[in-house]
Design a protein around this motif. Structure first.
Motif, PDB file in Angstrom:
ATOM      1  N   TYR A  87       0.856  -1.186   0.000  1.00 51.45           N
ATOM      2  CA  TYR A  87       0.000   0.000   0.000  1.00 51.45           C
ATOM      3  C   TYR A  87       0.897   1.243   0.000  1.00 51.45           C
ATOM      4  CZ  TYR A  87      -4.276  -2.579   1.057  1.00 51.45           C
ATOM      5  OH  TYR A  87      -5.344  -3.422   0.995  1.00 51.45           O
ATOM      6  N   ARG A  88       0.376   2.335  -0.533  1.00 50.92           N
ATOM      7  CA  ARG A  88       1.100   3.590  -0.575  1.00 50.92           C
ATOM      8  C   ARG A  88       0.224   4.704  -0.038  1.00 50.92           C
ATOM      9  NH1 ARG A  88       4.942   1.005  -0.455  1.00 50.92           N
ATOM     10  NH2 ARG A  88       6.053   0.186  -2.209  1.00 50.92           N
ATOM     11  N   LEU A  89       0.875   5.702   0.571  1.00 52.91           N
ATOM     12  CA  LEU A  89       0.135   6.872   1.022  1.00 52.91           C
ATOM     13  C   LEU A  89      -0.430   7.575  -0.198  1.00 52.91           C
ATOM     14  CD1 LEU A  89       2.623   8.282   3.676  1.00 52.91           C
ATOM     15  CD2 LEU A  89       0.455   7.136   4.112  1.00 52.91           C
ATOM     16  N   GLU A  90      -1.689   7.908  -0.142  1.00 47.12           N
ATOM     17  CA  GLU A  90      -2.309   8.584  -1.266  1.00 47.12           C
ATOM     18  C   GLU A  90      -1.872  10.045  -1.279  1.00 47.12           C
ATOM     19  OE1 GLU A  90      -6.498   8.160  -3.185  1.00 47.12           O
ATOM     20  OE2 GLU A  90      -6.658   9.393  -1.392  1.00 47.12           O
ATOM     21  N   GLN A  91      -1.709  10.599  -2.471  1.00 46.26           N
ATOM     22  CA  GLN A  91      -1.373  12.026  -2.573  1.00 46.26           C
ATOM     23  C   GLN A  91      -2.446  12.812  -1.858  1.00 46.26           C
ATOM     24  OE1 GLN A  91       1.165  13.626  -3.456  1.00 46.26           O
ATOM     25  NE2 GLN A  91       2.318  12.063  -4.497  1.00 46.26           N
ATOM     26  N   GLY A  92      -2.030  13.811  -1.093  1.00 47.28           N
ATOM     27  CA  GLY A  92      -2.963  14.568  -0.288  1.00 47.28           C
ATOM     28  C   GLY A  92      -2.928  14.074   1.150  1.00 47.28           C
ATOM     29  N   GLY A  93      -2.537  12.809   1.347  1.00 44.18           N
ATOM     30  CA  GLY A  93      -2.245  12.278   2.660  1.00 44.18           C
ATOM     31  C   GLY A  93      -3.443  11.952   3.516  1.00 44.18           C
TER      32      GLY A  93
END
Length: 95
Positions: A87-93
Motif C-alpha cells: 500500500y502507498r500513502l495517497e497524494q494529499g495524505g
C-alpha cells in the motif's frame, strides 16, 4: 506530548487518544490517513485500475492547561503493515 508533558507550558494535565471528526453536510467523518493499493479488475472485458483503500485514524493529545494540541497516527503498527504489503500513502495524505 505523548510522554505526558506539554512542550508549551510543562503541564501534565494531558488528554490522550482523542478521536478527531471532520464534519460535512451529510455526516461526521473520522479524520484519517488513506493508504491505497492499486489492483487490476475486469470491467466489460477491459482491465481497469481499481484502488483498494484502507483508512488509519488520526488522534489528538490535548493539554488541559494551555490548550496546545498534537495530532498523531492512531494505529502506527497497522499503517506500517499495510505499507509493507504494498500500500502507498495517497497524494494529499489525509482523507
Amino acid at each position: 506530548m505523548r510522554n505526558g508533558t506539554c512542550p508549551k507550558c510543562g503541564s501534565n494535565q494531558i488528554a490522550h487518544n482523542i478521536p478527531i471528526a471532520d464534519r460535512n453536510e451529510y455526516a461526521d467523518k473520522e479524520v484519517s490517513i488513506r493508504v491505497v493499493r492499486p489492483t487490476e479488475s475486469k470491467f466489460l472485458g477491459m482491465s481497469v485500475a481499481v484502488a483498494n483503500a484502507e483508512y488509519i485514524p488520526m488522534r489528538l493529545s490535548l493539554c488541559g492547561s494551555c490548550g496546545y494540541a498534537e495530532m498523531y497516527c492512531g494505529d502506527m503498527p497497522k499503517l506500517l503493515a499495510l505499507l509493507q504489503q504494498g500500500y502507498r500513502l495517497e497524494q494529499g495524505g489525509i482523507g
